[in-house]
Write an enzyme that holds these catalytic residues in place. Structure first.
Site, PDB file in Angstrom:
ATOM      1  N   ARG A  58      -3.731   0.635 -19.937  1.00 26.95           N
ATOM      2  CA  ARG A  58      -2.160   0.449 -21.183  1.00 26.95           C
ATOM      3  C   ARG A  58      -1.723  -1.331 -20.633  1.00 26.95           C
ATOM      4  NH1 ARG A  58      -1.216   1.827 -14.767  1.00 26.95           N
ATOM      5  NH2 ARG A  58       0.817   1.175 -14.173  1.00 26.95           N
ATOM      6  N   ARG A 114       1.547   5.431 -18.544  1.00 32.95           N
ATOM      7  CA  ARG A 114       0.144   5.565 -17.531  1.00 32.95           C
ATOM      8  C   ARG A 114      -0.563   6.443 -17.930  1.00 32.95           C
ATOM      9  NH1 ARG A 114      -0.075   4.342 -12.101  1.00 32.95           N
ATOM     10  NH2 ARG A 114       2.213   3.158 -12.333  1.00 32.95           N
ATOM     11  N   PRO A 134      -2.269   7.613   0.387  1.00 31.21           N
ATOM     12  CA  PRO A 134      -2.993   8.579  -0.330  1.00 31.21           C
ATOM     13  C   PRO A 134      -2.919   8.687  -2.126  1.00 31.21           C
ATOM     14  CG  PRO A 134      -2.021  10.051   0.591  1.00 31.21           C
ATOM     15  CD  PRO A 134      -1.255   8.505   1.238  1.00 31.21           C
ATOM     16  N   GLY A 161       4.523  -6.570  -7.583  1.00 29.61           N
ATOM     17  CA  GLY A 161       4.176  -5.476  -8.073  1.00 29.61           C
ATOM     18  C   GLY A 161       5.466  -4.057  -8.107  1.00 29.61           C
ATOM     19  N   GLY A 220      -6.115   0.504  -4.121  1.00 25.79           N
ATOM     20  CA  GLY A 220      -4.404   0.527  -4.987  1.00 25.79           C
ATOM     21  C   GLY A 220      -4.953   0.537  -6.780  1.00 25.79           C
ATOM     22  N   GLY A 228      -2.881  -0.057  -1.792  1.00 26.31           N
ATOM     23  CA  GLY A 228      -2.791  -1.693  -3.136  1.00 26.31           C
ATOM     24  C   GLY A 228      -1.936  -2.069  -2.083  1.00 26.31           C
ATOM     25  N   ASP A 229      -1.308  -3.547  -2.723  1.00 20.91           N
ATOM     26  CA  ASP A 229      -0.651  -4.852  -1.540  1.00 20.91           C
ATOM     27  C   ASP A 229       0.808  -4.468  -1.712  1.00 20.91           C
ATOM     28  OD1 ASP A 229      -1.996  -6.979  -2.627  1.00 20.91           O
ATOM     29  OD2 ASP A 229      -2.135  -7.051  -5.553  1.00 20.91           O
ATOM     30  N   GLY A 230       0.752  -2.780  -2.258  1.00 15.65           N
ATOM     31  CA  GLY A 230       2.326  -2.142  -1.897  1.00 15.65           C
ATOM     32  C   GLY A 230       2.053  -2.194  -0.257  1.00 15.65           C
TER      33      GLY A 230
END
Length: 488
Positions: free
Chosen positions: A284, A278, A122, A450, A210, A179-181
């Site tokens: 960014r 960020r 989340p 990442g 993500g 995401g990929d994490g």
């Protein structure tokens, strides 16, 4: 002799029933096609379009996906997919039972998952995973009659801990809404189990929620589909699978298993150091990339590698032992250790392979396992999921304007055509990272999938713990070790 329809399938059922309250002749064939006629000829294929069905009194509700619009067939012209229901009403109880039996038998034959474990992050990206799950993932799984267990991740490496301890006999797959994490954590968790050899065969799916979403972008783009949660969970429901290479990163007794990428130099610096901006949102990365090109860094270092067939001309002749004779004078040390047990890496003799080497200084060293590093970065256009090789993208020296130009080509992969880029495939690699050429008191950052793998002295947040030291790292590839849910 069995009757055949126009597509060559054996007709299993052919009778007049009500479809959406309209009486019509409907046929169901052995190749999983349902055909009928209302205002036009209709054809629904169970494999591609039908999610599931539910008996409702005298009716059967068939839950499917269809292209938006009103074409002759539901899927085929490339339009966006939407949910669509068809209500069949056979004219007798016996007919209804036969339809339900034949539909279920065909769906069961497709090898679709019958139970899924879902990990949702989340906190990733725009913190949209919960909404994506509730609005898109959950409704489609329910439509497909696939039960699931949902687990929210609460901290870094939580997904890895869950994957290590999960009773895999209860599930047919793991899905990461993130995401990929989270995908990377799951693969590492499965490979650190005592039963890793069986565990790593568990299919893993990814729903983009993500920042990067490189893996699911690569999967969906390979068949020309957009990178959307709808398409991603549909691939899981259909149950198609493909193998994925896994890279083992080794330093001493510490191991990390990578499925996406490794970066050192420019790309790693942009990825990690841009976190200080960020507050700027996604812009960014572009801002910090421009800043890093203006104040360009180069890093001393050395690469030894085993080239794939066709890439033997890159670099100079070398040996495996040569890579370990280079003396390092680096200050950082590994502060975390990987767990004992589990998968140890590919089983082949590195000393017997043909090695080549390239010396720095380097602007950027980038290793990729799949084509896309994120939804907007096609880092390695020739990368394949299970060819047994990593794609190596090198920049040793490049004028700043040319570097800026090639960075703008990352969205289509044309950066690899630049004369300043070396692009090759490797089976194994030893990275020996060094200090910055313009300031030997400062080193660099090594980024894998990442996350920071190693921080050298003088780098951004260099006081934080990292899995490995800023030191020699050996990378080997195990072909097709993991399994992913895939569109085809």
């Amino acid at each position: 002799m069995p009757k055949m329809d126009q597509s060559g399938g054996e007709i299993l059922i052919s009778e007049r029933i009500l479809v959406n309250k309209i009486p019509t002749l409907v046929s169901f064939t052995s190749d999983g096609r349902i055909r009928w006629f209302d205002s036009a000829q209709r054809c629904v294929t169970l494999e591609k379009e039908v999610l599931g069905f539910t008996p409702e009194g005298s009716r059967i509700r068939i839950r499917a996906v269809a292209e938006s619009g009103d074409g002759i067939c539901c899927v085929g012209s490339g339009g966006a997919l939407v949910r669509k229901d068809y209500v069949f009403e056979p004219l007798s109880d016996d007919s209804k039972r036969l339809w339900c039996q034949k539909l279920q038998e065909y769906i069961d034959s497709l090898g679709r998952p019958k139970s899924l474990f879902i990990l949702m992050n989340p906190f990733g990206g725009k913190k949209s995973a919960s909404k994506i799950f509730l609005d898109e993932v959950k409704p489609l799984l329910e439509a497909a009659n696939i039960p699931f267990t949902l687990q929210e991740t609460k901290y870094q490496l939580h997904a890895k801990e869950v994957a290590q301890a999960l009773d895999l006999t209860k599930y047919d797959g793991i899905v990461c809404v993130s995401g990929d994490g989270i995908l990377v954590e799951v693969v590492n968790g499965l490979l650190e189990r005592e039963d890793w050899n069986a565990a790593i065969r568990m299919p893993v799916g990814v729903v983009p929620a993500g920042t990067g979403n490189g893996m699911v972008k690569s999967l969906l783009d390979s068949v020309g589909q957009s990178c959307s949660p709808f398409n991603a969970i549909l691939a899981v429901i259909r149950g198609h699978k493909r193998s994925l290479d896994v890279a083992t990163l080794l330093q001493g007794e510490t191991r990390f298993f990578s499925v996406l990428m490794l970066a050192w130099g420019l790309v790693a610096d942009i990825d990690i150091e841009s976190e200080k901006y960020r507050w700027m949102g996604s812009s960014r990365l572009d801002f910090y990339a421009l800043l890093r090109i203006i104040r360009l860094r180069k890093y001393n270092g050395h690469l030894s590698f085993v080239p794939a067939p066709g890439f033997e001309s890159f670099g100079e002749p070398s040996t495996y032992k040569d890579a370990f004779q280079i003396r390092l004078n680096l200050s950082s040390s590994s502060q975390m250790k990987s767990l004992e047990g589990g998968y140890k890496g590919p089983n082949f003799n590195l000393e017997n392979l043909v090695w080549r080497s390239i010396d720095g200084p380097f602007v950027s060293v980038w290793l990729h396992n799949v084509p896309w590093g994120s939804e907007g970065t096609m880092a390695a256009p020739a990368a394949e999921f299970s060819d047994g090789f990593l794609d190596l993208i090198l920049i040793r020296d490049c004028p700043k304007l040319s570097l800026l130009s090639l960075m703008t080509e990352l969205n289509n992969g044309n950066h690899v055509k630049s004369p300043y880029v070396l692009y090759l495939k490797v089976k194994a690699l030893v990275l020996v990272p060094g200090e910055r050429t313009e300031d030997p008191t400062k080193e660099g950052i090594i980024d894998s999938d990442g996350e920071v793998l190693a921080r050298g002295k003088g780098t951004y947040k260099c006081d934080q713990k990292s899995l490995m030291a800023y030191d020699r790292i050996q990378i080997t590839v195990d072909q097709g070790l993991a399994t992913l849910f895939a569109p085809v």
